[in-house]
Design a protein around this motif. Structure first.
Motif, PDB file in Angstrom:
ATOM      1  N   HIS A 238       0.621  -1.319   0.141  1.00 45.04           N
ATOM      2  CA  HIS A 238       0.095   0.184  -0.177  1.00 45.04           C
ATOM      3  C   HIS A 238       0.810   1.314   0.013  1.00 45.04           C
ATOM      4  N   PHE A 239       2.000   1.289   0.917  1.00 40.05           N
ATOM      5  CA  PHE A 239       2.674   2.451   0.701  1.00 40.05           C
ATOM      6  C   PHE A 239       3.477   2.730  -0.717  1.00 40.05           C
ATOM      7  N   ILE A 240       3.562   1.734  -1.735  1.00 44.52           N
ATOM      8  CA  ILE A 240       4.033   2.045  -2.985  1.00 44.52           C
ATOM      9  C   ILE A 240       2.843   2.706  -3.736  1.00 44.52           C
ATOM     10  N   TRP A 241       1.478   2.282  -3.423  1.00 45.15           N
ATOM     11  CA  TRP A 241       0.463   2.973  -3.949  1.00 45.15           C
ATOM     12  C   TRP A 241       0.598   4.639  -3.675  1.00 45.15           C
ATOM     13  N   HIS A 242       0.759   5.015  -2.314  1.00 43.27           N
ATOM     14  CA  HIS A 242       1.095   6.280  -1.968  1.00 43.27           C
ATOM     15  C   HIS A 242       2.107   6.898  -2.816  1.00 43.27           C
ATOM     16  N   LEU A 243       3.124   6.331  -2.938  1.00 46.24           N
ATOM     17  CA  LEU A 243       4.371   7.091  -3.468  1.00 46.24           C
ATOM     18  C   LEU A 243       4.126   7.301  -4.993  1.00 46.24           C
ATOM     19  N   LEU A 244       3.509   6.280  -5.659  1.00 42.79           N
ATOM     20  CA  LEU A 244       3.047   6.214  -7.011  1.00 42.79           C
ATOM     21  C   LEU A 244       1.964   7.392  -7.279  1.00 42.79           C
ATOM     22  N   ASN A 245       0.868   7.551  -6.296  1.00 46.10           N
ATOM     23  CA  ASN A 245      -0.131   8.513  -6.561  1.00 46.10           C
ATOM     24  C   ASN A 245       0.153   9.816  -6.404  1.00 46.10           C
ATOM     25  N   GLY A 246       1.441   9.860  -5.572  1.00 40.01           N
ATOM     26  CA  GLY A 246       2.167  11.176  -5.525  1.00 40.01           C
ATOM     27  C   GLY A 246       2.617  11.602  -6.674  1.00 40.01           C
ATOM     28  N   THR A 247       3.315  10.714  -7.441  1.00 40.65           N
ATOM     29  CA  THR A 247       3.915  10.934  -8.430  1.00 40.65           C
ATOM     30  C   THR A 247       2.943  11.278  -9.844  1.00 40.65           C
ATOM     31  N   MET A 248       1.751  10.468  -9.614  1.00 37.71           N
ATOM     32  CA  MET A 248       0.790  10.700 -10.776  1.00 37.71           C
ATOM     33  C   MET A 248       0.077  11.984 -10.775  1.00 37.71           C
ATOM     34  N   ILE A 249      -0.191  12.540  -9.378  1.00 34.47           N
ATOM     35  CA  ILE A 249      -0.826  14.028  -8.989  1.00 34.47           C
ATOM     36  C   ILE A 249       0.439  14.881  -9.588  1.00 34.47           C
ATOM     37  N   ALA A 250       1.658  14.684  -9.320  1.00 35.99           N
ATOM     38  CA  ALA A 250       2.638  15.479  -9.748  1.00 35.99           C
ATOM     39  C   ALA A 250       2.518  15.898 -11.293  1.00 35.99           C
ATOM     40  N   LEU A 251       2.516  14.718 -11.891  1.00 42.11           N
ATOM     41  CA  LEU A 251       2.465  14.710 -13.377  1.00 42.11           C
ATOM     42  C   LEU A 251       1.526  15.559 -13.969  1.00 42.11           C
ATOM     43  N   LEU A 252       0.191  15.218 -13.167  1.00 42.59           N
ATOM     44  CA  LEU A 252      -1.085  16.042 -13.868  1.00 42.59           C
ATOM     45  C   LEU A 252      -0.970  17.318 -13.355  1.00 42.59           C
ATOM     46  N   PHE A 253      -0.186  17.757 -12.109  1.00 42.21           N
ATOM     47  CA  PHE A 253      -0.166  19.270 -12.064  1.00 42.21           C
ATOM     48  C   PHE A 253       0.748  19.878 -13.263  1.00 42.21           C
ATOM     49  N   GLN A 254       2.033  19.222 -13.269  1.00 43.82           N
ATOM     50  CA  GLN A 254       2.922  19.544 -14.237  1.00 43.82           C
ATOM     51  C   GLN A 254       2.321  19.862 -15.770  1.00 43.82           C
ATOM     52  N   GLY A 255       1.502  18.885 -16.127  1.00 39.15           N
ATOM     53  CA  GLY A 255       0.865  19.089 -17.546  1.00 39.15           C
ATOM     54  C   GLY A 255       0.028  20.178 -17.438  1.00 39.15           C
ATOM     55  N   LEU A 256      -0.809  20.302 -16.511  1.00 32.93           N
ATOM     56  CA  LEU A 256      -1.650  21.554 -16.453  1.00 32.93           C
ATOM     57  C   LEU A 256      -1.318  22.602 -16.229  1.00 32.93           C
ATOM     58  N   ILE A 257      -0.368  22.982 -15.411  1.00 34.82           N
ATOM     59  CA  ILE A 257       0.335  24.136 -15.205  1.00 34.82           C
ATOM     60  C   ILE A 257       1.214  24.745 -16.404  1.00 34.82           C
ATOM     61  N   ARG A 258       2.036  23.575 -17.091  1.00 32.62           N
ATOM     62  CA  ARG A 258       2.924  24.049 -18.100  1.00 32.62           C
ATOM     63  C   ARG A 258       1.880  24.470 -19.752  1.00 32.62           C
ATOM     64  N   SER A 259       0.841  23.595 -19.809  1.00 34.61           N
ATOM     65  CA  SER A 259      -0.052  23.655 -20.966  1.00 34.61           C
ATOM     66  C   SER A 259      -0.811  24.950 -20.915  1.00 34.61           C
ATOM     67  N   ARG A 260      -0.903  25.388 -22.304  1.00 33.43           N
ATOM     68  CA  ARG A 260      -1.860  26.412 -22.548  1.00 33.43           C
ATOM     69  C   ARG A 260      -3.230  26.073 -22.342  1.00 33.43           C
ATOM     70  N   ASP A 261      -4.179  27.145 -22.090  1.00 33.10           N
ATOM     71  CA  ASP A 261      -5.476  26.712 -22.185  1.00 33.10           C
ATOM     72  C   ASP A 261      -6.191  26.824 -23.417  1.00 33.10           C
ATOM     73  N   ALA A 262      -7.112  25.846 -23.584  1.00 37.33           N
ATOM     74  CA  ALA A 262      -7.900  25.856 -24.940  1.00 37.33           C
ATOM     75  C   ALA A 262      -8.669  26.954 -25.024  1.00 37.33           C
ATOM     76  N   ARG A 263      -9.367  27.433 -26.353  1.00 41.02           N
ATOM     77  CA  ARG A 263     -10.043  28.230 -26.645  1.00 41.02           C
ATOM     78  C   ARG A 263     -11.623  27.988 -26.213  1.00 41.02           C
ATOM     79  N   THR A 264     -11.970  28.669 -25.409  1.00 40.09           N
ATOM     80  CA  THR A 264     -13.412  28.562 -24.887  1.00 40.09           C
ATOM     81  C   THR A 264     -14.347  28.375 -25.907  1.00 40.09           C
ATOM     82  N   VAL A 265     -15.277  27.259 -25.689  1.00 38.29           N
ATOM     83  CA  VAL A 265     -16.270  27.050 -26.859  1.00 38.29           C
ATOM     84  C   VAL A 265     -17.964  26.882 -26.202  1.00 38.29           C
TER      85      VAL A 265
END
Length: 243
Positions: A216-243
């Motif tokens: 279970h502790f590896i689940w925590h470590l990997l989920n922290g990694t997953m959230i970090a990846l999602l954050f970095q993708g969201l923060i570094r990417s441009r916003d789409a044009r609103t439709v």
């Protein structure tokens, strides 16, 4: 409801002590790390809008709530664990639909209603607490034998509750790749990471006989990694044009 009812549903825990799950508890630092990295990158790129800050705060709260659950291991701390998780999932989906999909906030209402309905059904018919009521209802955790002698709680060990998150990530990965959006590689990496982590979460109680520390502790470590990846993708990417 007995808010102090003890819960023992992880391989590492073999008693009622506060530090009976040291790896499961301390591995929650991965969520704090993800939040800190997200905040640093958001500040650097001037993306500290309200929604981004709330998501970062929720990531940190996931770490705190999960730490409480893996130390106090009772009903109220289980609630402190699950509420930040599903609040983060729900909010991230909505923010991603708006920023990456370019959907106006007003058009997200129907999708929000569907997601809330799915979560309501999920909590009504499944989840860790529902799978382990017989254990949670005991006033105190008492172990007279090892986990190796105990059967696993269920085949999926409560992991079926994360099906909506799996579906959301797969849909997000497919759509971002199809659109050729810059966030696509980040989401693909996050999705692959979550698949591995969910597998390890599912195997936790099944492997007690050969691996008493559990997975279970590896689940925590990997989920922290997953959230970090999602954050970095969201923060570094441009916003789409609103439709």
């Amino acid at each position: 409801m007995d808010w102090l009812a003890a819960i023992d549903i992880y391989c590492e825990r073999t008693g009622p002590e506060f530090w009976a799950e040291p790896l499961n508890a301390l591995s929650n630092l991965s969520f704090i790390g993800a939040a800190l990295w997200g905040w640093v990158e958001a500040k650097k790129r001037h993306r500290t809008d309200v929604m981004t800050v709330i998501l970062i705060a929720l990531a940190a709260m996931i770490g705190v709530g999960s730490f409480l659950f893996h130390t106090f291991a009772n009903t109220w701390s289980e609630l402190a664990d699950v509420v930040p998780i599903w609040t983060f999932v729900l909010l991230f989906v909505l923010v991603a639909i708006h920023r990456i999909g370019g959907v106006r906030p007003g058009r997200i209402g129907i999708g929000l209603a569907v997601v809330v309905a799915v979560f309501a059904l999920l909590f009504a018919f499944g989840g860790d607490g529902a799978d382990n009521q017989a254990i949670a209802g005991q006033p105190e955790i008492t172990h007279t034998h090892s986990h190796a002698e105990e059967p696993a709680n269920t085949l999926l060990n409560g992991s079926e509750q994360y099906l909506p998150a799996v579906l959301a990530l797969l849909a997000f990965a497919f759509l971002s790749h199809r659109k050729g959006h810059p966030i696509a590689p980040w989401v693909a990496a996050a999705t692959a990471t979550f698949m591995v982590s969910l597998t390890l979460r599912t195997l936790d109680m099944h492997l007690c006989a050969i691996w008493p520390l559990g997975t279970h502790f590896i689940w925590h470590l990997l989920n922290g990694t997953m959230i970090a990846l999602l954050f970095q993708g969201l923060i570094r990417s441009r916003d789409a044009r609103t439709v």
